[in-house]
Design a protein around this motif. Structure first.
Motif, PDB file in Angstrom:
ATOM      1  N   TYR B  45     -31.419 -12.309 -86.828  1.00 41.96           N
ATOM      2  CA  TYR B  45     -30.832 -10.941 -88.115  1.00 41.96           C
ATOM      3  C   TYR B  45     -31.459 -10.606 -88.718  1.00 41.96           C
ATOM      4  N   PRO B  46     -32.226  -9.343 -88.753  1.00 38.15           N
ATOM      5  CA  PRO B  46     -31.646  -8.139 -87.737  1.00 38.15           C
ATOM      6  C   PRO B  46     -32.283  -8.148 -86.409  1.00 38.15           C
ATOM      7  N   ASN B  47     -32.582  -7.791 -85.784  1.00 34.84           N
ATOM      8  CA  ASN B  47     -33.778  -7.023 -85.044  1.00 34.84           C
ATOM      9  C   ASN B  47     -32.747  -6.576 -83.876  1.00 34.84           C
ATOM     10  N   ARG B  48     -32.344  -6.012 -84.354  1.00 34.43           N
ATOM     11  CA  ARG B  48     -31.313  -4.169 -84.142  1.00 34.43           C
ATOM     12  C   ARG B  48     -31.139  -3.007 -85.101  1.00 34.43           C
ATOM     13  N   PRO B  49     -30.644  -1.813 -84.834  1.00 34.21           N
ATOM     14  CA  PRO B  49     -30.339  -1.429 -86.279  1.00 34.21           C
ATOM     15  C   PRO B  49     -28.837  -2.167 -86.571  1.00 34.21           C
ATOM     16  N   ILE B  50     -28.906  -1.752 -87.621  1.00 26.55           N
ATOM     17  CA  ILE B  50     -27.336  -2.083 -88.155  1.00 26.55           C
ATOM     18  C   ILE B  50     -26.799  -0.760 -88.725  1.00 26.55           C
ATOM     19  N   GLU B  51     -25.362  -1.133 -88.228  1.00 26.17           N
ATOM     20  CA  GLU B  51     -24.438   0.222 -87.886  1.00 26.17           C
ATOM     21  C   GLU B  51     -23.719   0.335 -89.332  1.00 26.17           C
ATOM     22  N   ILE B  52     -23.524   1.305 -90.143  1.00 24.38           N
ATOM     23  CA  ILE B  52     -22.832   1.690 -91.294  1.00 24.38           C
ATOM     24  C   ILE B  52     -21.499   2.143 -91.039  1.00 24.38           C
ATOM     25  N   ILE B  53     -20.086   1.584 -90.724  1.00 24.85           N
ATOM     26  CA  ILE B  53     -19.640   2.817 -90.312  1.00 24.85           C
ATOM     27  C   ILE B  53     -18.644   2.554 -91.826  1.00 24.85           C
ATOM     28  N   VAL B  54     -18.787   4.795 -92.142  1.00 26.85           N
ATOM     29  CA  VAL B  54     -18.131   5.311 -93.896  1.00 26.85           C
ATOM     30  C   VAL B  54     -17.114   5.864 -92.512  1.00 26.85           C
ATOM     31  N   PRO B  55     -15.880   5.483 -93.300  1.00 24.02           N
ATOM     32  CA  PRO B  55     -14.778   5.972 -92.839  1.00 24.02           C
ATOM     33  C   PRO B  55     -14.256   7.182 -93.445  1.00 24.02           C
ATOM     34  N   THR B  56     -15.126   7.752 -94.214  1.00 25.45           N
ATOM     35  CA  THR B  56     -15.020   9.713 -94.264  1.00 25.45           C
ATOM     36  C   THR B  56     -15.510  10.491 -93.932  1.00 25.45           C
ATOM     37  N   GLY B  57     -15.437  12.114 -93.628  1.00 28.09           N
ATOM     38  CA  GLY B  57     -16.165  12.804 -92.983  1.00 28.09           C
ATOM     39  C   GLY B  57     -17.630  12.872 -94.253  1.00 28.09           C
ATOM     40  N   ALA B  58     -18.533  13.167 -93.348  1.00 31.75           N
ATOM     41  CA  ALA B  58     -20.041  13.851 -93.855  1.00 31.75           C
ATOM     42  C   ALA B  58     -20.422  14.013 -94.784  1.00 31.75           C
ATOM     43  N   GLY B  59     -20.863  13.663 -96.016  1.00 31.56           N
ATOM     44  CA  GLY B  59     -21.352  14.897 -96.957  1.00 31.56           C
ATOM     45  C   GLY B  59     -20.433  14.192 -98.302  1.00 31.56           C
ATOM     46  N   GLY B  60     -19.470  14.038 -98.641  1.00 27.36           N
ATOM     47  CA  GLY B  60     -18.996  13.846 -99.476  1.00 27.36           C
ATOM     48  C   GLY B  60     -20.021  12.421-100.231  1.00 27.36           C
TER      49      GLY B  60
END
Lengths: 497, 339
Positions: B45-60
């Motif tokens: 770890y980590p050997n592939r891309p990590i996904e960040i989940i943002v539980p709001t809309g883009a731009g804030g």
């Protein structure tokens, strides 16, 4: 003022920035033309790429994407009866019949010319009088928004295709669909049936693309004759169309009215390009001397629909670029773009970053010109889509729609909504129910409810301010008038039958 | 297969596909059903891309914070970070996505105070204790109340006085049951003021409402409104943090003005609860390095009016427990008052 604009142009007139704007517009057109993919998505995807660019270049790219994304939507509307984006739904009404009559080239020519002119006028409005418009817009309270929305809802009567009853039922269905999920103001969960997926409600994009694209695909594929490629003869090049200046000049008032509607609706938060598109189409139809030709390939319908959505771009940018406040999904993303480059949106944007701001204006004007240029060059290729066998084309579109629906919020649930709405749309079409009122109800219902409840919070539960505010009262009267007119028309029609 | 049948068949399979996964999606997932990473996977770890989940809309602010951190964490951990926005239901949609994800360290939540508040108000069934916290990364000490630049009250005390003299008259822009609603209730409790809550929408709508004189008081992040304060349109009556800060023009705190309320917005990373400690530890170390020692990152974070602050996992969890308890007590006291 002109000096500042000159400075703006100087800051973008270098090979690098011009190429970036060009790429932005081209990419935007692709996103716009693919049903399910929209300008919002194009900007969201490209936002991180602008990290490494200078502010001017980064924002020029985003502006190019915005203009391209809104403009490309008409291509599948005209050719396939499938809107590329929610803001080109009304473009299918007359654009597709025109293409079926072998006039796809003409529909393209009208769209390109009037989109360009409408975009240009709305950008000039943005550049020269946006502070005035923004200061008027901020004075509007929930009472006025409520009344304006009620008025817009009466458009359902003009979109009912004959049966008022069926239109109203469809409109109510649209409003009901929009109530699913957490309620506005108090977040009370409604119609979620204990399913967490439903808490966020239905997103506009999968619902609209489902109702139009998927329904159209189902309709086409269930009819064997439609699948076989029709050999529609049409000219591909602008110069082969043999269009005279007067062909365009006839549309001048229609264009102007649609542009004004587009800019106005664009400024009001929440409504956006899709509402502008529908409202100006309906207005053009109601104002026309021969409304019966609408829906059967009337050039004025195409002009009204396509002028307004491009005009809405300038409108939506008014609050953003004059007082630094975003009005819709795209402009909220653009705020992110500004902040990424250390430009804090607000009233001092122009004082502190004048050069960048005027650079943005210049980039918008340039993008508008590139948009027209790319479409003129591209139309000879796009129109050939008419000759691609449907059984090859439609499955590809289904796949793209599903990808687009998923991309809205990265949830598979939205893809399910897309398909279900397609099936609902298909059943509606079979029962001869109009689909447009669903759309209008779905878009306007939440705005209506939110502003009603906000207004009541303002007035401590008193309904009186909804009719005592002069602007609100005027719109409510207009709404009542428009409704009564529709009833009269309906009576007359049933009397003649 | 006949060609004209292709579309309906494709659609039907799309429907089935999404239907199955959707149903599988909300079925209660216990730890045993999730795929735990093997020892070699943990080592790699980590050997592939990590996904960040943002539980709001883009731009804030949450989105920008996540994107900026993702960029520098990617350099630090030698992998790439992808930000995915899953907005809806006040942040519960995106949080649930991480809650139910495989605990392999490749899906991480980036969120703020609302995760705790959503549970307290019954909008969601989980809070920070249902996750494994990887640390607090960022703070916004600039929560403030702003008023019109020419309002007769320009300090927190004057505002309280005005609100006491005309009960229920001064309107406060807020979301019912949201973070700012808690701030309003805390202010009322501390001062005896009586304000009128009005929903006008998100941060930018609040600014419009104040510009258009439709509300009297707007709770907001200082960074969003700094320009308006500078040009005199608006004035800040004080910040809600524990101490003043140069980033927020040394605006006096409410505490300094004798009003005992304190709110700080914190942004944290959280993994699914079953995630192996080794993975969380590796992530936290990288986070600490970026937040505390990467000058380029720190400078950029401050340009967004946020303060890079690293708090290690255990301490962060305790901090969030404390915050959650203080919110809970506030809500309880107010509910008993209403009865």
């Amino acid at each position: 003022m002109l000096e500042l604009i000159e400075t703006g142009f100087l800051s973008i007139l270098n090979i690098e920035t011009i190429v970036i704007v060009f790429i932005g517009v081209a990419l935007g057109l692709v996103f716009g033309a693919i049903p399910g993919l929209t300008a919002v998505m194009a900007i969201a995807i490209c936002l991180p790429i602008t990290f490494g660019m200078t502010p001017i270049n980064g924002l020029s790219l985003l502006m190019g994407l915005y203009i391209g994304g809104v403009s490309g939507g008409f291509i599948p509307s005209v050719l396939l009866n499938i809107p590329g984006t929610p803001s080109s739904i009304a473009s299918t009404f007359d654009g597709y019949p025109m293409a079926q009559k072998g006039e796809a080239g003409r529909a393209f020519a009208l769209t390109i010319v009037f989109s360009f002119l409408a975009g240009l006028l709305s950008l000039l409005v943005l550049i020269f009088i946006s502070p005035v418009l923004a200061s008027v817009a901020i004075q509007l309270s929930p009472f006025e928004y409520f009344a304006i929305t009620v008025f817009a809802l009466t458009m359902i009567t003009s979109l009912s295709d004959g049966s008022m009853l069926k239109g109203l039922i469809a409109g109510m269905l649209g409003i009901s669909l929009a109530t699913v999920g957490f309620a506005p103001i108090d977040s009370y969960p409604r119609f979620t049936f204990g399913l967490p997926e439903l808490e966020a409600g239905f997103n506009v994009l999968p619902v609209l693309i489902g109702l139009f694209a998927i329904t159209e695909i189902l309709k086409t594929s269930s009819d064997r004759k439609q699948i076989e490629t029709k050999n529609i003869q049409t000219a591909y090049r602008l110069k082969d169309l043999g269009l005279s200046f007067s062909y365009f000049f006839k549309q001048k008032w229609n264009w102007l009215r649609s542009t004004i509607i587009g800019v106005t609706v664009g400024i009001l938060p929440g409504l956006g390009g899709s509402a502008a598109n529908i409202i100006s189409y309906v207005t053009a139809k109601n104002q026309s001397k021969h409304p019966e030709t609408f829906g059967k390939g009337e050039p004025a319908g195409v002009v009204a629909a396509e002028s307004s959505n491009n005009a809405a771009i300038g409108g939506a940018l008014v609050p953003l670029l004059s007082i630094g406040i975003p009005g819709d999904g795209v402009t909220a993303l653009l705020v992110g773009g500004l902040m990424l480059h250390g430009l804090n949106p607000g009233p001092l944007l122009f004082e502190q970053n004048g050069e960048v701001m005027y650079g943005i204006f210049a980039a918008l004007l340039l993008a508008n010109a590139f948009m027209a240029l790319l479409l003129i060059i591209g139309m000879r290729f796009f129109i050939r889509v008419l000759h691609v066998p449907r059984h090859v084309l439609l499955p590809i579109i289904v796949v793209l729609c599903v990808i687009g629906a998923f991309g809205v919020n990265n949830r598979l649930f939205d893809a399910l909504v897309l398909v279900l709405c397609g099936v609902i749309g298909y059943i509606f079409a079979k029962l001869k129910f109009p689909v447009m009122p669903i759309v209008l109800g779905f878009i306007l219902g939440p705005i209506l409810e939110t502003n009603l409840r906000r207004g009541l919070m303002h007035s401590n539960g008193d309904f009186l301010p909804f009719v005592t505010s002069p602007i609100a009262a005027a719109f409510l009267l207009l709404a009542a008038g428009s409704f009564l007119m529709a009833i009269r028309k309906n009576r007359k029609r049933s009397a003649t039958i | 297969m006949k060609t004209h049948m292709l579309c309906p068949v494709l659609l039907a399979s799309a429907l089935l596909f999404s239907g199955c996964t959707t149903i599988g999606f909300h079925a209660p997932t216990s730890g045993s059903e999730k795929k735990l990473p093997s020892a070699s996977q943990i080592d790699a770890y980590p050997n592939r891309p990590i996904e960040i989940i943002v539980p709001t809309g883009a731009g804030g602010d949450t989105d920008l914070g996540a994107r900026l951190l993702g960029r520098y964490l990617g350099e630090e951990m030698d992998t790439s970070f992808i930000v995915t926005n899953i907005a809806g239901a006040g942040g519960s949609m995106g949080s649930r996505e991480v809650l139910e994800a495989d605990p392999d360290g490749y899906k991480v939540l980036f969120f703020h105070n609302n995760l705790l508040i959503n549970k307290l108000y019954g909008l969601s069934t989980f809070n920070h204790n249902d996750f494994k916290i990887a640390g607090i990364a960022l703070m916004d000490h600039g929560d403030t109340f702003i008023v019109h630049g020419d309002a007769p009250y320009q300090t927190a005390n004057e505002l309280a006085q005005a609100a006491i003299e005309q009960p229920g008259e001064l309107s406060f822009a807020t979301e019912v049951g949201g973070y700012t609603h808690l701030q309003m209730m805390a202010f009322e409790e501390a001062t005896g003021a009586d304000l009128k809550p009005i929903d006008v929408g998100g941060a930018s709508d609040k600014l419009v409402a104040l510009l258009g004189n439709q509300v009297d008081i707007v709770p907001i992040a200082y960074g969003v409104t700094a320009d308006y304060i500078e040009n005199g349109d608006f004035a800040s009556v004080g910040v809600l943090s524990s101490e003043q800060h140069a980033l927020y023009d040394n605006t006096p705190t409410f505490l300094e003005q004798g009003i005992d309320i304190e709110f700080e917005k914190f942004f944290f990373f959280a993994f699914p609860q079953e995630t192996p400690d080794a993975i969380v530890a590796r992530f936290s170390e990288a986070l600490k390095e970026v937040v505390e020692n990467n000058e380029a990152y720190r400078e950029q974070a401050e340009s967004y009016y946020t303060i890079p602050t690293y708090i290690a996992p255990e301490e962060a969890t305790r901090y969030m427990d404390d915050v959650s308890h203080s919110y809970e007590r506030l809500i309880e006291r107010l509910e008993t008052q209403m009865d």
